[in-house]
Every structure is written in structure tokens, then in C-alpha cells.
Motif scaffolding. Structure first.
Motif, PDB file in Angstrom:
ATOM      1  N   LEU A  21      92.641  58.791  51.127  1.00  0.00           N
ATOM      2  CA  LEU A  21      93.604  58.136  52.015  1.00  0.00           C
ATOM      3  C   LEU A  21      93.286  56.649  52.163  1.00  0.00           C
ATOM      4  O   LEU A  21      94.188  55.823  52.313  1.00  0.00           O
ATOM      5  CB  LEU A  21      93.607  58.819  53.381  1.00  0.00           C
ATOM      6  N   GLY A  22      92.003  56.310  52.098  1.00  0.00           N
ATOM      7  CA  GLY A  22      91.620  54.899  52.156  1.00  0.00           C
ATOM      8  C   GLY A  22      92.149  54.129  50.955  1.00  0.00           C
ATOM      9  O   GLY A  22      92.570  52.979  51.085  1.00  0.00           O
ATOM     10  N   TRP A  23      92.146  54.776  49.786  1.00  0.00           N
ATOM     11  CA  TRP A  23      92.697  54.144  48.590  1.00  0.00           C
ATOM     12  C   TRP A  23      94.199  53.917  48.740  1.00  0.00           C
ATOM     13  O   TRP A  23      94.719  52.852  48.403  1.00  0.00           O
ATOM     14  CB  TRP A  23      92.429  55.017  47.372  1.00  0.00           C
ATOM     15  N   LEU A  24      94.911  54.923  49.273  1.00  0.00           N
ATOM     16  CA  LEU A  24      96.356  54.785  49.463  1.00  0.00           C
ATOM     17  C   LEU A  24      96.671  53.670  50.461  1.00  0.00           C
ATOM     18  O   LEU A  24      97.602  52.890  50.250  1.00  0.00           O
ATOM     19  CB  LEU A  24      96.951  56.110  49.957  1.00  0.00           C
ATOM     20  N   MET A  25      95.882  53.586  51.521  1.00  0.00           N
ATOM     21  CA  MET A  25      96.103  52.520  52.493  1.00  0.00           C
ATOM     22  C   MET A  25      95.797  51.162  51.872  1.00  0.00           C
ATOM     23  O   MET A  25      96.482  50.167  52.152  1.00  0.00           O
ATOM     24  CB  MET A  25      95.252  52.734  53.732  1.00  0.00           C
ATOM     25  N   ALA A  26      94.783  51.102  51.007  1.00  0.00           N
ATOM     26  CA  ALA A  26      94.472  49.843  50.330  1.00  0.00           C
ATOM     27  C   ALA A  26      95.639  49.390  49.462  1.00  0.00           C
ATOM     28  O   ALA A  26      95.946  48.196  49.385  1.00  0.00           O
ATOM     29  CB  ALA A  26      93.204  49.993  49.485  1.00  0.00           C
ATOM     30  N   VAL A  27      96.321  50.343  48.817  1.00  0.00           N
ATOM     31  CA  VAL A  27      97.501  50.005  48.013  1.00  0.00           C
ATOM     32  C   VAL A  27      98.585  49.404  48.903  1.00  0.00           C
ATOM     33  O   VAL A  27      99.213  48.392  48.553  1.00  0.00           O
ATOM     34  CB  VAL A  27      98.027  51.253  47.273  1.00  0.00           C
ATOM     35  N   VAL A  28      98.822  50.017  50.068  1.00  0.00           N
ATOM     36  CA  VAL A  28      99.827  49.504  51.002  1.00  0.00           C
ATOM     37  C   VAL A  28      99.473  48.078  51.435  1.00  0.00           C
ATOM     38  O   VAL A  28     100.333  47.188  51.465  1.00  0.00           O
ATOM     39  CB  VAL A  28      99.946  50.425  52.242  1.00  0.00           C
ATOM     40  N   ILE A  29      98.199  47.849  51.749  1.00  0.00           N
ATOM     41  CA  ILE A  29      97.779  46.524  52.200  1.00  0.00           C
ATOM     42  C   ILE A  29      97.935  45.492  51.086  1.00  0.00           C
ATOM     43  O   ILE A  29      98.372  44.356  51.326  1.00  0.00           O
ATOM     44  CB  ILE A  29      96.317  46.572  52.693  1.00  0.00           C
ATOM     45  N   VAL A  30      97.603  45.877  49.846  1.00  0.00           N
ATOM     46  CA  VAL A  30      97.752  44.955  48.715  1.00  0.00           C
ATOM     47  C   VAL A  30      99.218  44.585  48.516  1.00  0.00           C
ATOM     48  O   VAL A  30      99.560  43.417  48.296  1.00  0.00           O
ATOM     49  CB  VAL A  30      97.162  45.569  47.434  1.00  0.00           C
ATOM     50  N   VAL A  31     100.116  45.582  48.601  1.00  0.00           N
ATOM     51  CA  VAL A  31     101.554  45.310  48.460  1.00  0.00           C
ATOM     52  C   VAL A  31     102.022  44.397  49.587  1.00  0.00           C
ATOM     53  O   VAL A  31     102.766  43.429  49.361  1.00  0.00           O
ATOM     54  CB  VAL A  31     102.360  46.625  48.447  1.00  0.00           C
ATOM     55  N   LEU A  32     101.591  44.695  50.813  1.00  0.00           N
ATOM     56  CA  LEU A  32     101.972  43.868  51.959  1.00  0.00           C
ATOM     57  C   LEU A  32     101.451  42.444  51.798  1.00  0.00           C
ATOM     58  O   LEU A  32     102.170  41.467  52.043  1.00  0.00           O
ATOM     59  CB  LEU A  32     101.428  44.484  53.249  1.00  0.00           C
ATOM     60  N   LEU A  33     100.205  42.324  51.365  1.00  0.00           N
ATOM     61  CA  LEU A  33      99.626  41.003  51.164  1.00  0.00           C
ATOM     62  C   LEU A  33     100.411  40.218  50.125  1.00  0.00           C
ATOM     63  O   LEU A  33     100.697  39.035  50.298  1.00  0.00           O
ATOM     64  CB  LEU A  33      98.168  41.142  50.734  1.00  0.00           C
ATOM     65  N   MET A  34     100.786  40.899  49.042  1.00  0.00           N
ATOM     66  CA  MET A  34     101.530  40.206  47.994  1.00  0.00           C
ATOM     67  C   MET A  34     102.892  39.744  48.491  1.00  0.00           C
ATOM     68  O   MET A  34     103.330  38.626  48.192  1.00  0.00           O
ATOM     69  CB  MET A  34     101.695  41.115  46.780  1.00  0.00           C
ATOM     70  N   THR A  35     103.579  40.593  49.281  1.00  0.00           N
ATOM     71  CA  THR A  35     104.896  40.175  49.789  1.00  0.00           C
ATOM     72  C   THR A  35     104.755  38.974  50.717  1.00  0.00           C
ATOM     73  O   THR A  35     105.584  38.062  50.694  1.00  0.00           O
ATOM     74  CB  THR A  35     105.608  41.318  50.524  1.00  0.00           C
ATOM     75  N   TYR A  36     103.702  38.946  51.549  1.00  0.00           N
ATOM     76  CA  TYR A  36     103.471  37.794  52.418  1.00  0.00           C
ATOM     77  C   TYR A  36     103.188  36.541  51.599  1.00  0.00           C
ATOM     78  O   TYR A  36     103.719  35.461  51.863  1.00  0.00           O
ATOM     79  CB  TYR A  36     102.295  38.061  53.359  1.00  0.00           C
ATOM     80  N   LEU A  37     102.328  36.664  50.592  1.00  0.00           N
ATOM     81  CA  LEU A  37     101.975  35.518  49.770  1.00  0.00           C
ATOM     82  C   LEU A  37     103.183  34.995  49.001  1.00  0.00           C
ATOM     83  O   LEU A  37     103.399  33.786  48.907  1.00  0.00           O
ATOM     84  CB  LEU A  37     100.854  35.902  48.797  1.00  0.00           C
ATOM     85  N   VAL A  38     103.959  35.910  48.448  1.00  0.00           N
ATOM     86  CA  VAL A  38     105.144  35.498  47.695  1.00  0.00           C
ATOM     87  C   VAL A  38     106.154  34.834  48.614  1.00  0.00           C
ATOM     88  O   VAL A  38     106.750  33.795  48.285  1.00  0.00           O
ATOM     89  CB  VAL A  38     105.763  36.706  46.963  1.00  0.00           C
ATOM     90  N   THR A  39     106.363  35.408  49.814  1.00  0.00           N
ATOM     91  CA  THR A  39     107.298  34.815  50.769  1.00  0.00           C
ATOM     92  C   THR A  39     106.869  33.413  51.160  1.00  0.00           C
ATOM     93  O   THR A  39     107.683  32.488  51.224  1.00  0.00           O
ATOM     94  CB  THR A  39     107.396  35.690  52.043  1.00  0.00           C
ATOM     95  N   THR A  40     105.577  33.241  51.422  1.00  0.00           N
ATOM     96  CA  THR A  40     105.063  31.924  51.792  1.00  0.00           C
ATOM     97  C   THR A  40     105.219  30.926  50.654  1.00  0.00           C
ATOM     98  O   THR A  40     105.695  29.801  50.852  1.00  0.00           O
ATOM     99  CB  THR A  40     103.577  32.031  52.189  1.00  0.00           C
ATOM    100  N   ALA A  41     104.828  31.335  49.449  1.00  0.00           N
ATOM    101  CA  ALA A  41     104.863  30.414  48.317  1.00  0.00           C
ATOM    102  C   ALA A  41     106.276  30.045  47.915  1.00  0.00           C
ATOM    103  O   ALA A  41     106.576  28.868  47.675  1.00  0.00           O
ATOM    104  CB  ALA A  41     104.120  31.031  47.126  1.00  0.00           C
ATOM    105  N   ASP A  42     107.181  31.038  47.836  1.00  0.00           N
ATOM    106  CA  ASP A  42     108.539  30.694  47.405  1.00  0.00           C
ATOM    107  C   ASP A  42     109.276  29.886  48.455  1.00  0.00           C
ATOM    108  O   ASP A  42     110.059  28.985  48.138  1.00  0.00           O
ATOM    109  CB  ASP A  42     109.344  31.921  46.963  1.00  0.00           C
ATOM    110  N   SER A  43     108.999  30.160  49.733  1.00  0.00           N
ATOM    111  CA  SER A  43     109.594  29.336  50.797  1.00  0.00           C
ATOM    112  C   SER A  43     109.107  27.897  50.689  1.00  0.00           C
ATOM    113  O   SER A  43     109.882  26.951  50.845  1.00  0.00           O
ATOM    114  CB  SER A  43     109.241  29.906  52.170  1.00  0.00           C
ATOM    115  N   ALA A  44     107.811  27.738  50.413  1.00  0.00           N
ATOM    116  CA  ALA A  44     107.247  26.389  50.299  1.00  0.00           C
ATOM    117  C   ALA A  44     107.871  25.628  49.141  1.00  0.00           C
ATOM    118  O   ALA A  44     108.185  24.439  49.257  1.00  0.00           O
ATOM    119  CB  ALA A  44     105.734  26.476  50.123  1.00  0.00           C
ATOM    120  N   VAL A  45     108.054  26.295  48.010  1.00  0.00           N
ATOM    121  CA  VAL A  45     108.656  25.646  46.844  1.00  0.00           C
ATOM    122  C   VAL A  45     110.069  25.175  47.162  1.00  0.00           C
ATOM    123  O   VAL A  45     110.466  24.049  46.845  1.00  0.00           O
ATOM    124  CB  VAL A  45     108.650  26.602  45.636  1.00  0.00           C
TER     125      VAL A  45
END
Length: 552
Positions: A443-467
Motif C-alpha cells: 500500500l505504501g508503494w501505491l500511495m507513492a505512485v499517487v504522490i508522484v502523479v500529484l507532484l508531477m501535475t503540480y510541477l507541470v501546472t507551475t511550469a506551464d503557467s510560468a511559461v
């Protein structure tokens, strides 16, 4: 005719900014665009070609700024909070719309909050909601002054009080001031949606020339460095997450930090996705990603609320928030000054420089980007609605995140048998270590996947907004579609800034460059506050004289 009637003029509703009408820079102001590109490219080349010299010079500038401008940053951030409060409670100001009286909001409240939070400091939640309370639990000004015990029961609430100071009302007030000023003059006056427009009550038509160009250039540089700071933290955590879910040990070096190859891979993934999203615009890619990351954020937060240290988190939230609000007037205006003896005052000064002043510079550097983005998505809302929505709602969301994510980490270490598993992890790895400890391997691995996806969406949102925001500034406030090569250029440039500074000096190099880049724009933001208040006062007079205040 009264003296007031004689001197009062109609507001400036035109600010022509020269743009190229053909060629590669068609639609862009060449002076701002090329100068911004040269400065950013020069920083990257300098950092790569002369890493030792770059590190020494940047560190020297950083020490000078932290020593001589700590009071400036402290009082400026306090002023932003006071301006927001004043505008919200000022009846005639609070009722004014960001736009014409008949304008209505383009986005629903949920999408508005999602985009605002995601582009603002959503990325930081996944790192610092856990890491920062842990740091402050060990040491903070209360501990330094002997008022509490480091890592002791009597220091729990203090850990959250200081975390709330850095991520609460002050941060969002800086964004709101920039957003209000830009939205007011762009949508109410019909001026270009760019930073210089917010200074028209002070400098008038002179902003069409190099005075305005310099303001926009400062904004572009501050934006790139402020976003690079956020992406730097995010890339480190993203690599830690990829390693956690088994992508490969080669992503980390011997010290457990992101390797060179890990940084390159992470940036290729994040910036590639963000550039594609930026090409689709605000209404499609960014809106969709913002809604997705807000949904995943609620899921992760619900996990901490239900399965984390709920009682501990509630205490951290309500008691910590009470202490923060009660102490806020003092916290906003306190400047620690050392005496060179190496004693308590020097330790307090060092702590404030490393934490509070660093954060104030970060939020100022982030303000042109987030402010312009907030203005772009807030047309049709009243000033009071904007302040309540852009300052208090996201700040409360931050408080909840810190209380339940950070509170769970502290509680597990104190009473839950974590035995240093969480405290010993890297800043970006703490949330993975905590969820892994709570859930076990599968379950820790599955939660890590969720966090990685969430982190990527935040990073992409921040970067594309900045551009998109950088291109809007370069295009003299044009919100329409931008030339694809320029979107791609700034996506690549942002990647190179992060990569170059991470590889030659780590996160410290990015932090140093950001603190330096934020200083000139902090003066611009003070002028924006003065200009906004002046404009609102004059509009109230024009209203009494039945003069037109808004663009036709």
C-alpha cells in the motif's frame, strides 16, 4: 469649480507598447524579450562555464542581501498584508470589480481555487508540509531564546506557528497585491496585462518606453528564478519518488540525492509535459491539470485526516493557528539583529535570514508570475471577493496541510515508533518515508505512485503557467495564442536554469540566485501598492463626479 475638480484627470486608458509586426518576434516587444533571454542565458552559461566563480559571487551577494535587506523584506511583506486587509474592509474599494461592472467570472469557484493553489505554492505542500514542521520542531526562535525545548512537547505548537508564518497570509498577500494591481489596471482600465500597467498612476505614459521595459524585464527575471526555485525542490522530490516506486536506483547518487542523470530525466519529463500543456493554453491544459491535482490533493489530505494523527493534527491546526494569529502583529514586524558575539541575537538573525527572509524573497520572486496568473483568472470578481479568495482560502488550505501531514510525521516520531525513519529522510523523501511507514510495502508503494502523479501535475501546472505568463509579459500583455517557438524556448530555458544551478551548486545555488533576483522586484511591488491605492482613491472621487472609471 473646486480645486479637486481642476486637478483630477480622466484615468489613463491607453499604454501603447511597441511590438514587432513581422519576423520571429512578431507580436513581442523585442527589447523586453531579447534582454530577458540574454540575462537568463548568461546566467546559465556563467554557472556552467565558471561554477566556482559563480558560486562565490552569488554567495557574496546573498550574504550582503540577507545582512542589509532583512528589515526591508520583513516590512515589505507586512505592508502587503495590511494593504490586503485595508482593501477588503474599505467599503468603496471592496465593491469594485476587477473589470467592468457588468463582467462576470470566467471560471467556477472550484476551478478558480484549484488553479490559484496549483500555480501558487501547491508544489511546496508535498515537500514542506512535512519537512518544515519537523525542522521547526527541532529549532526555532522560541527554542533559541530558551522559551521552549527543541524536539520537546512544549515546542510542538511553536513548530506549526512558524510554519504558518511562512506559508500563510504573508505569502498569499504578496500574490494578491500583484494580482489586484494587474487585474485592476488591465481589466478596469483596459491597459495591457503586463507588470508595467500597474504603475501608470505614478509614471503615466513614460511606461511605454524604457521605464516600462525595465519593470517588465525585472518581472521576467524574477519569475524565472522564483519558478526555478520551486522546480528545484520539486525535481529533487520527483526523483526521490521515482526511486521509491522502483524506477531505478541510478536516479540517486551515493549520498541519496538526485543524480545528474536523475535531474536530467526528471526535467525532460516535467518540462516536456508542461510545454505541451502551455501550448494548449489556460482554458484547456492548465485548467484540466489544476482540477486533477486539486482532486488528488484532497484524496491525499483525506488519507492524513482519517489514518494519520488526527487528534495531534487538530491540536496543531487550531492551537497553532490561534498562536499564529495572536502573534502575527509581532511576527510581521520583528527584525532580529545580531551583535557579532555569536550569542542568542546572532543565532536569531541567522535563523531569520535562512528561513523568513529567504521565504519573503521567494514569494516576491513568485509574485509577478502568480499575480499575473491570478489577474488572468479573476476577471469579473470584486476586490473583496478576490482578497478573501486569494489570501484566506489558500492560506487555510496550507494550514490544514501542515497540521495533518506535518503533524502526523511529528506524532509518529514522538509516539508512533518511527524511530528516525521520517526525520532521517531527505526533505523531499519525508512524505514517502512517512506513508511507507504507515502503510507497509504494497500500500505504501501505491500511495507513492499517487504522490508522484500529484507532484508531477503540480510541477507541470507551475511550469506551464510560468511559461505562458513570461510570454504574456514579453508580448506586451497580449493574452492570445503565443508563437510556439517562444513557448518552447522558455520551457527549455527554465529547464536549463534549474539543471545548471542544481548541477553546479545544488538547491543552495538556486536559492541564492532567487534571493538576488527578487530584490529589484520588491521595490516594484511597493510602487504597485501605492499606485493601486492612489487609483482607487481617485476612482471614488470620479464616481462622485459621475466620471467614467472603467474602460468602455
Amino acid at each position: 469649480m473646486s480645486k479637486e475638480n481642476k486637478i483630477l484627470e480622466a484615468p489613463l486608458r491607453e499604454l501603447p507598447i511597441k511590438t514587432a509586426d513581422r519576423g520571429f518576434y512578431s507580436g513581442f516587444n523585442v527589447d523586453v524579450t531579447v534582454t530577458g533571454k540574454l540575462v537568463v542565458a548568461g546566467l546559465v552559461l556563467w554557472a556552467v562555464a565558471f561554477p566556482d566563480q559563480a558560486g562565490t559571487v552569488l554567495a557574496g551577494f546573498n550574504s550582503f542581501i540577507l545582512s542589509h535587506f532583512a528589515a526591508w523584506y520583513t516590512y515589505v511583506m507586512a505592508a502587503f498584508v495590511l494593504v490586503c486587509i485595508a482593501l477588503a474592509v474599505w467599503p468603496s474599494a471592496g465593491r469594485l470589480k476587477i473589470g467592468r461592472d457588468e463582467d462576470t467570472p470566467e471560471f467556477s469557484n472550484f476551478s478558480w481555487f484549484s488553479m490559484m493553489f496549483g500555480a501558487g505554492i501547491g508544489v511546496g505542500m508535498l515537500t514542506w508540509a512535512v519537512a518544515e514542521p519537523v525542522y521547526h520542531f527541532k529549532n526555532n526562535p522560541d527554542v533559541i531564546m530558551g522559551l521552549a525545548t527543541g524536539s520537546g512537547e512544549d515546542n510542538i505548537v511553536n513548530a506549526f506557528k512558524w510554519s504558518y508564518l511562512h506559508w500563510g497570509f504573508s505569502a498569499w498577500a504578496a500574490y494578491a497585491v500583484a494580482g489586484l494591481a494587474l487585474g485592476f489596471f488591465s481589466y478596469r482600465r483596459g491597459l495591457p496585462l503586463t507588470i508595467r500597467s500597474a504603475l501608470t498612476p505614478l509614471f503615466g505614459s513614460r511606461l511605454s518606453g524604457w521605464t516600462g521595459h525595465l519593470v517588465d524585464i525585472f518581472a521576467v527575471i524574477a519569475t524565472i528564478l522564483g519558478v526555478a526555485q520551486t522546480l528545484g525542490f520539486g525535481v529533487e522530490q520527483f526523483v526521490a519518488g521515482l526511486s521509491q516506486i522502483g524506477i531505478g536506483g541510478w536516479l540517486l547518487n551515493a549520498e541519496g540525492n538526485a543524480s545528474t542523470m536523475g535531474i536530467i530525466v526528471a526535467l525532460l519529463v516535467i518540462m516536456g509535459a508542461s510545454t505541451l500543456s502551455a501550448l494548449s493554453g489556460v482554458g484547456r491544459g492548465i485548467k484540466w491539470l489544476s482540477n486533477l491535482n486539486m482532486g488528488l490533493s484532497f484524496f491525499l489530505l483525506a488519507f492524513f485526516l482519517i489514518f494519520g494523527a488526527t487528534g495531534f493534527g487538530l491540536r496543531a491546526l487550531f492551537v497553532g493557528l490561534w498562536d499564529y494569529v495572536i502573534a502575527l502583529p509581532e511576527l510581521l514586524f520583528t527584525v532580529y539583529r545580531g551583535d557579532g558575539s555569536g550569542g542568542v541575537t546572532d543565532k536569531l538573525e541567522g535563523w531569520q535570514g535562512g528561513w523568513s527572509v529567504f521565504y519573503w524573497a521567494w514569494w516576491v520572486a513568485f509574485a509577478p508570475f502568480v499575480g499575473l496568473f491570478l489577474a488572468r483568472i479573476s476577471k469579473g470578481r470584486t476586490i473583496r471577493e478576490f482578497v478573501l479568495g486569494a489570501v484566506f482560502v489558500p492560506a487555510i488550505m496550507c494550514f490544514v496541510w501542515f497540521a495533518f501531514a506535518g503533524g502526523t510525521a511529528v506524532s509518529l516520531e514522538m509516539t508512533g515508533g518511527a524511530n528516525g525513519v521520517i526525520f532521517g529522510a531527505s526533505d523531499g523523501g519525508k512524505i514517502f518515508a512517512m506513508t511507507g511507514f504507515m502503510l507497509g510495502d504494497v500500500l505504501g508503494w501505491l500511495m507513492a505512485v499517487v504522490i508522484v502523479v500529484l507532484l508531477m501535475t503540480y510541477l507541470v501546472t507551475t511550469a506551464d503557467s510560468a511559461v505562458l505568463i513570461v510570454n504574456t509579459i514579453n508580448a506586451a500583455g497580449d493574452e492570445g495564442p503565443k508563437a510556439r517557438p517562444h513557448i518552447i524556448f522558455w520551457g527549455v530555458a527554465l529547464s536549463l536554469v534549474v539543471a545548471a544551478l542544481l548541477l553546479v551548486g545544488g538547491l543552495k545555488a538556486i536559492q541564492t540566485a532567487m534571493v538576488i533576483g527578487a530584490l529589484p522586484f520588491s521595490f516594484v511591488m511597493v510602487l504597485m501598492c501605492i499606485a493601486l491605492i492612489k487609483a482607487i482613491l481617485r476612482d471614488s472621487i470620479r464616481s462622485s463626479q459621475q466620471m467614467q472609471e472603467t474602460t468602455s
